[in-house]
Motif scaffolding. Structure first.
Motif, short mmCIF file in Angstrom:
data_model
loop_
_atom_site.label_atom_id
_atom_site.label_comp_id
_atom_site.label_asym_id
_atom_site.label_seq_id
_atom_site.Cartn_x
_atom_site.Cartn_y
_atom_site.Cartn_z
N ALA A 183 -10.91 -6.33 4.63
CA ALA A 183 -11.95 -6.75 3.69
C ALA A 183 -12.35 -5.63 2.74
O ALA A 183 -12.76 -5.90 1.60
CB ALA A 183 -13.17 -7.26 4.46
N ASP A 184 -12.25 -4.39 3.18
CA ASP A 184 -12.64 -3.28 2.29
C ASP A 184 -11.67 -3.14 1.12
O ASP A 184 -12.08 -3.01 -0.04
CB ASP A 184 -12.75 -1.96 3.07
N LEU A 185 -10.37 -3.22 1.41
CA LEU A 185 -9.39 -3.15 0.34
C LEU A 185 -9.46 -4.38 -0.55
O LEU A 185 -9.30 -4.29 -1.78
CB LEU A 185 -7.98 -3.00 0.94
N TRP B 31 -4.65 1.00 -6.24
CA TRP B 31 -4.76 0.58 -4.84
C TRP B 31 -3.43 0.24 -4.19
O TRP B 31 -3.33 0.24 -2.97
CB TRP B 31 -5.71 -0.62 -4.75
N GLY B 32 -2.44 -0.03 -4.98
CA GLY B 32 -1.15 -0.43 -4.47
C GLY B 32 -0.50 -1.36 -5.48
O GLY B 32 -0.98 -1.55 -6.59
N THR C 187 0.82 -1.20 0.00
CA THR C 187 0.00 0.00 0.00
C THR C 187 0.87 1.26 0.00
O THR C 187 2.10 1.19 0.07
CB THR C 187 -0.95 0.00 1.21
N ALA C 188 0.22 2.42 -0.06
CA ALA C 188 0.93 3.69 -0.26
C ALA C 188 1.88 4.03 0.88
O ALA C 188 2.83 4.80 0.69
CB ALA C 188 -0.08 4.81 -0.44
N LYS D 56 -8.94 6.18 2.36
CA LYS D 56 -8.44 5.51 3.56
C LYS D 56 -7.02 4.97 3.36
O LYS D 56 -6.15 5.13 4.22
CB LYS D 56 -9.38 4.37 3.94
N TYR D 57 -6.78 4.32 2.23
CA TYR D 57 -5.50 3.65 2.01
C TYR D 57 -4.49 4.47 1.22
O TYR D 57 -3.29 4.18 1.27
CB TYR D 57 -5.73 2.30 1.31
N ASP D 58 -4.94 5.46 0.48
CA ASP D 58 -4.03 6.27 -0.34
C ASP D 58 -4.52 7.71 -0.39
O ASP D 58 -4.86 8.24 -1.45
CB ASP D 58 -3.95 5.67 -1.76
#
Length: 603
Positions: free
Chosen positions: A271-273, A285-286, A257-258, A577-579
């Motif tokens: 689970a969301d990713l 996403w990565g 991930t970022a 959230k992730y990036d």
């Protein structure tokens, strides 16, 4: 095995009735009068990393930081040299293109993008190498792109002045008899599966799972599609009507991930990713480094149907198209049949379909009503390519040796099982004039709508060839396949569509620096306009149709809705959230609307 033309060139294209000229205006970069905005650094900027920083990244990745040169750089240096001859000899080999750090499956898109190499690439051997590259790009404010095989019509792995994470060298494939996703021991029962590293291609999986182990995994129709990109785009193969999309078969993945973290994601962990990478678009996403896919019981037979019919008049062609629609509903609208037919301006109907789960007699019987009708109507039709159908042992479907439908990768050291369908040859290196696609909803197959469907197909074919990819719409598939598709990030319309209509065209390769390559721009734009007009005819019967993200129009202004529909808001929230800083930005990827078209400037 009969000669199967999986695709005639690209088989078709993406969806929208707005003219390309409008899309191009929408995609234009900010004007010089726009306020200055902060952006990522380029080699000429003061903030570009110094040589010592690059040296440390090279050490951190085991000496796998490489300088990227244009694909045809050897020809610029010496047009008669051995290195230039090597490129020219292999540029029609999709596996060769994937093996080059600057290689791309297509050579560009009119008024859209041109292949441009990154400055450097990390040739990742493992997730730690990918993580080192991600951290370096983040810490130094660099434009970062990801590439496995370069099999992207949108050019998402091609960006000048960037750092490339190249996963091609990560290509191991491992079979599992009873796989349980990490942390899911009490929730998910063990099942047969296959784990593929991100650089593995579909033929690698088919060889290991089908030819060697006698099971089936959902890969791509094109044998050189990369595992990671396929799953992130949704992932349709020839037999998706029976087995679903690759995204729906994903059990677990490893992703960088970022923030540089290496995460294992599945239905029980992050689970969301996990949901987002199942059809949420590649490169957003990565860096996916490893994927585990469910495998299925292998049907005893795979088969095909083929042939071309030309009508002797437009009225006869209208009748032919209408007759085929009726025949499709009665005989082929089921989990057994996939792939495509093409309806062309020269009044031809070309059949290039495949089946699973039917023996030879059943395959022939399925097509008998249509073939018999055509042969009995010689006054109106000419069979220009003999009609036929057959089935054979499924375990040998992807055999290269002795298969006239396969072109082998004969390079020294290439795995002996690697080859590509001869019907895909024209798209290798092609320069695109235009491309459009739209999912056709299954209600169009109802008796009261069939005349409108046939009429729209005929009207569209007056401008350009229309190809219906029945395996890329899941209406008619088994209920569990449809349910699984709804649990992915792919546009929900796929569950209600009986086919993906694709309209596309282009010309032979025209890579930057390729000797003697030239493009008639005026003719190419005329061709692109014809694609717009053909798509507009289909929009009349499916005005809100979505589009398949990996086979879509570069200039679609409504791409969020077209690619993901009601799923877009959820995807956007997961992206934040992730990036949150947008390290992973691609053209028309989730949250790309807040970045300049080149991905360097946040708007």
């Amino acid at each position: 095995m009969p000669k199967i033309r999986r695709r005639d060139f690209l088989g078709g294209a993406a969806a929208a009735a707005v003219p390309s000229s409008v899309w191009r205006a929408c995609a234009a970069p900010p004007t010089a009068d726009a306020p200055k905005r902060l952006g990522r650094v380029r080699p000429d900027d003061p903030g570009w990393p110094k040589a010592d920083s690059w040296r440390k990244l090279n050490e951190a990745t085991g000496g796998n930081l490489i300088t990227v040169r244009p694909l045809f750089a050897p020809c610029a240096a010496d047009a008669t040299g051995a290195a230039c001859e090597d490129v020219l000899a292999n540029m029609r080999n999709p596996f060769y293109l994937g093996d080059q750090p600057a290689g791309t499956e297509v050579s560009g898109w009119l008024d859209a993008w041109t292949p441009a190499p990154s400055v450097y690439a990390v040739k990742a051997r493992n997730s730690a190498d990918a993580a080192a590259a991600v951290k370096f790009a983040r810490d130094n404010n660099l434009r970062l792109v990801i590439k496995g095989t370069g099999h992207s019509y949108q050019g998402t792995s091609s960006a000048p002045d960037s750092l490339l994470v190249w996963t091609r060298a990560m290509n191991r494939v491992t079979l599992h008899g009873n796989f349980v996703p990490q942390g899911c021991e009490d929730r998910i029962a063990p099942s047969p599966a296959v784990t593929a590293e991100a650089g593995a291609v579909s033929i690698d999986l088919y060889h290991a799972v089908t030819t060697e182990a006698g099971r089936y995994v959902q890969g791509g129709g094109c044998t050189d599609t990369g595992a990671a990109g396929l799953v992130q785009s949704g992932g349709f193969g020839s037999f998706s009507k029976g087995f679903g999309s690759a995204a729906a078969g994903l059990l677990e993945a490893e992703i960088v991930t970022a923030d540089g973290a290496i995460l294992t994601v599945n239905a029980c962990t992050h689970a969301d990713l996990f949901w987002a990478i199942k059809g949420g678009g590649g490169g957003s996403w990565g860096v996916l480094t490893k994927l585990t896919l469910r495998t299925h019981q292998l049907p005893e037979h795979f088969g095909a149907a083929w042939g071309t019919v030309r009508a002797k008049s437009e009225d006869a062609f209208k009748t032919l198209v209408a007759r085929f629609v009726e025949f499709y509903v009665a005989n082929l609208f089921n989990p057994n049949w996939g792939e495509q037919i093409a309806i062309a301006p020269d009044n031809t109907l070309e059949i290039s379909m495949v089946c699973q789960g039917l023996d030879d007699a059943q395959a022939k019987r399925a097509w008998a009503p249509f073939f018999d009708w055509v042969r009995a109507s010689a006054h109106g039709y000419t069979i220009t390519d003999e009609l036929g159908a057959r089935a054979a042992d499924s375990r040998h479907w992807w055999d290269v040796a002795g298969n006239p439908s396969m072109i082998p990768d004969n390079r020294a050291g290439a795995p002996p099982w690697r080859g590509w369908w001869s019907g895909d040859q024209r798209q290798v290196g092609a320069f695109l004039h235009g491309y459009d696609s739209l999912w056709l909803p299954a209600f169009l197959l109802n008796p009261e709508h069939r005349p409108a469907l046939a009429g729209a197909l005929f009207a569209a074919s007056r401008f350009k060839k229309v190809t219906l990819h029945f395996n890329k719409g899941l209406a008619g598939a088994p209920p569990d396949v449809v349910t699984a598709a709804r649990e992915t990030a792919t546009n929900p319309q796929v569950a209600y569509a009986f086919a993906l209509a694709i309209i596309a065209d282009g010309e032979a390769a025209a890579y930057p620096g390729e000797p003697h390559a030239s493009i008639d721009v005026a003719a190419a734009r005329k061709d692109a306009h014809a694609i717009d007009l053909a798509t507009a005819e289909l929009r009349k019967i499916a005005p809100s149709a979505g589009s398949y993200v990996s086979e879509s129009n570069y200039f679609n202004p409504a791409w969020q809705h077209a690619f993901w529909g009601a799923n877009y808001n959820r995807l956007y929230a997961i992206k934040q959230k992730y990036d949150p800083d947008g390290l992973f930005i691609v053209h028309h990827g989730v949250a790309s609307e807040v970045w300049s078209p080149d991905g360097f400037t946040k708007l």
